[in-house]
Motif scaffolding. Structure first.
Motif, PDB file in Angstrom:
ATOM      1  N   ILE A 159       0.974  24.014 -17.058  1.00  0.00           N
ATOM      2  CA  ILE A 159       1.149  23.476 -15.892  1.00  0.00           C
ATOM      3  C   ILE A 159       0.849  24.772 -14.956  1.00  0.00           C
ATOM      4  N   THR A 160       0.639  24.510 -13.607  1.00  0.00           N
ATOM      5  CA  THR A 160       0.225  25.584 -12.678  1.00  0.00           C
ATOM      6  C   THR A 160       1.106  25.393 -11.492  1.00  0.00           C
ATOM      7  N   ALA A 161       1.837  26.598 -10.961  1.00  0.00           N
ATOM      8  CA  ALA A 161       2.909  26.230 -10.049  1.00  0.00           C
ATOM      9  C   ALA A 161       2.429  27.198  -8.975  1.00  0.00           C
ATOM     10  N   SER A 162       2.489  26.719  -7.674  1.00  0.00           N
ATOM     11  CA  SER A 162       2.266  27.222  -6.331  1.00  0.00           C
ATOM     12  C   SER A 162       3.777  27.830  -5.837  1.00  0.00           C
TER      13      SER A 162
ATOM     14  N   THR B 139      14.340  26.573  -4.677  1.00  0.00           N
ATOM     15  CA  THR B 139      15.174  27.545  -5.711  1.00  0.00           C
ATOM     16  C   THR B 139      16.397  27.807  -5.096  1.00  0.00           C
ATOM     17  N   ARG B 140      16.594  27.386  -3.710  1.00  0.00           N
ATOM     18  CA  ARG B 140      17.598  27.671  -2.932  1.00  0.00           C
ATOM     19  C   ARG B 140      17.895  29.086  -2.667  1.00  0.00           C
ATOM     20  N   CYS B 141      16.728  29.871  -2.676  1.00  0.00           N
ATOM     21  CA  CYS B 141      16.867  31.288  -2.523  1.00  0.00           C
ATOM     22  C   CYS B 141      15.423  31.813  -2.082  1.00  0.00           C
ATOM     23  N   HIS B 142      15.550  32.994  -1.292  1.00  0.00           N
ATOM     24  CA  HIS B 142      14.323  33.690  -0.766  1.00  0.00           C
ATOM     25  C   HIS B 142      13.761  34.396  -1.948  1.00  0.00           C
ATOM     26  N   LEU B 143      12.230  34.121  -2.256  1.00  0.00           N
ATOM     27  CA  LEU B 143      11.558  34.670  -3.309  1.00  0.00           C
ATOM     28  C   LEU B 143      10.635  35.926  -2.704  1.00  0.00           C
ATOM     29  N   ASN B 144      11.004  37.019  -3.250  1.00  0.00           N
ATOM     30  CA  ASN B 144       9.842  38.100  -3.172  1.00  0.00           C
ATOM     31  C   ASN B 144       8.556  38.096  -3.809  1.00  0.00           C
ATOM     32  N   LEU B 145       7.521  37.757  -3.181  1.00  0.00           N
ATOM     33  CA  LEU B 145       6.211  37.411  -3.755  1.00  0.00           C
ATOM     34  C   LEU B 145       5.801  38.449  -4.554  1.00  0.00           C
ATOM     35  N   ARG B 146       6.041  39.587  -3.764  1.00  0.00           N
ATOM     36  CA  ARG B 146       5.417  40.979  -4.402  1.00  0.00           C
ATOM     37  C   ARG B 146       6.082  41.284  -5.770  1.00  0.00           C
ATOM     38  N   THR B 147       7.139  40.931  -5.813  1.00  0.00           N
ATOM     39  CA  THR B 147       7.964  41.450  -7.161  1.00  0.00           C
ATOM     40  C   THR B 147       7.449  40.305  -8.213  1.00  0.00           C
TER      41      THR B 147
ATOM     42  N   GLY C  17      10.776  29.660  -1.253  1.00  0.00           N
ATOM     43  CA  GLY C  17      11.709  29.159  -2.556  1.00  0.00           C
ATOM     44  C   GLY C  17      11.076  27.633  -2.860  1.00  0.00           C
ATOM     45  N   LYS C  18      10.028  27.206  -2.125  1.00  0.00           N
ATOM     46  CA  LYS C  18       9.632  25.823  -2.497  1.00  0.00           C
ATOM     47  C   LYS C  18       8.407  26.001  -3.545  1.00  0.00           C
ATOM     48  N   ILE C  19       8.860  25.261  -4.476  1.00  0.00           N
ATOM     49  CA  ILE C  19       7.491  25.553  -5.557  1.00  0.00           C
ATOM     50  C   ILE C  19       7.024  24.041  -5.802  1.00  0.00           C
ATOM     51  N   ILE C  20       5.678  24.023  -6.222  1.00  0.00           N
ATOM     52  CA  ILE C  20       4.807  22.828  -6.404  1.00  0.00           C
ATOM     53  C   ILE C  20       4.267  23.160  -7.741  1.00  0.00           C
TER      54      ILE C  20
ATOM     55  N   GLU D   8      -3.155  36.410   1.252  1.00  0.00           N
ATOM     56  CA  GLU D   8      -3.739  35.723   2.485  1.00  0.00           C
ATOM     57  C   GLU D   8      -3.412  34.115   2.781  1.00  0.00           C
ATOM     58  N   VAL D   9      -3.003  33.590   1.688  1.00  0.00           N
ATOM     59  CA  VAL D   9      -2.378  32.566   2.001  1.00  0.00           C
ATOM     60  C   VAL D   9      -0.846  32.293   1.662  1.00  0.00           C
ATOM     61  N   GLY D  10      -0.144  33.354   1.415  1.00  0.00           N
ATOM     62  CA  GLY D  10       1.279  33.681   1.356  1.00  0.00           C
ATOM     63  C   GLY D  10       1.930  32.713   0.254  1.00  0.00           C
ATOM     64  N   LYS D  11       1.211  32.822  -1.060  1.00  0.00           N
ATOM     65  CA  LYS D  11       1.720  32.391  -2.154  1.00  0.00           C
ATOM     66  C   LYS D  11       1.431  32.870  -3.603  1.00  0.00           C
TER      67      LYS D  11
END
Length: 187
Positions: free
Chosen positions: A56-59, A22-30, A64-67, A43-46
């Motif tokens: 599809i399911t995305a991690s 995504t070329r930007c930092h993502l706030n997972l809580r948001t 900013g990395k997404i699988i 606990e895994v940080g994702k």
């Protein structure tokens, strides 16, 4: 393919794994609080985000990395990845869709005959292995295509490779080898 056998093999792609940034930092809580169809795994940080169409399911990681997993074609994977990027943009992140790459393709195919696995591994010893105590399938690796084929005695095969073209080529390469080791039909 063998000229005497006019049947076309159906190669069914069951899973395409792709990554993008995504070329930007993502706030997972948001994302967890404001996003829809989201599972937060601190606990895994994702964060896991699911889309219904394409299914599809995305991690998602905070870097900013997404699988993306679960697509059934390379085009569907790209469409799903772009939809995910759009969802993240709607949550207020400055997402730029970049570095999209198909990482892995899983496909299944059924041969029109059963295979004698012991003969198959003896004929293709250095690149084929069969350990019936560990796994019911023989494993055949094609290094130049980066493809791995699991051959079952029923004639079913599962193929993993870096893209759909390599998977199809791997099936074409292994078909004559399997044809030599087919089991006679029982009457």
């Amino acid at each position: 393919m063998d000229s005497s056998n006019d049947e076309a093999l159906d190669i069914i792609v069951t899973n395409v794994v792709a990554t993008f940034r995504t070329r930007c930092h993502l706030n997972l809580r948001t994302i967890a609080l404001e996003g829809i169809n989201v599972i937060y795994k601190p606990e895994v940080g994702k964060v896991l985000m699911k889309l219904r169409k394409p299914k599809i399911t995305a991690s998602i990681w905070s870097s900013g990395k997404i699988i993306c997993t679960g697509a059934t074609s390379e085009d569907e994977a790209k469409l799903g990845a772009r939809r995910l990027a759009r969802c993240l943009q709607k949550l207020g992140f400055k997402v730029r869709f970049s570095a999209f790459r198909v990482v892995n393709v899983l496909a299944v195919c059924s041969m029109p005959f059963a295979v004698h696995l012991i003969d198959f591994t003896k004929n293709n010893r250095p690149i084929a292995s069969y350990e019936p105590e560990l796994h019911p399938a023989a494993t055949y690796r094609i290094k130049n295509l980066k493809a791995t084929i699991q051959v079952f005695s029923t004639g079913s095969i599962t193929v993993t490779g870096p893209n759909v073209q390599n998977v199809a080529t791997a099936v074409e390469q292994v078909y004559p080898l399997l044809f030599e080791c087919q089991k006679p039909l029982c009457k």
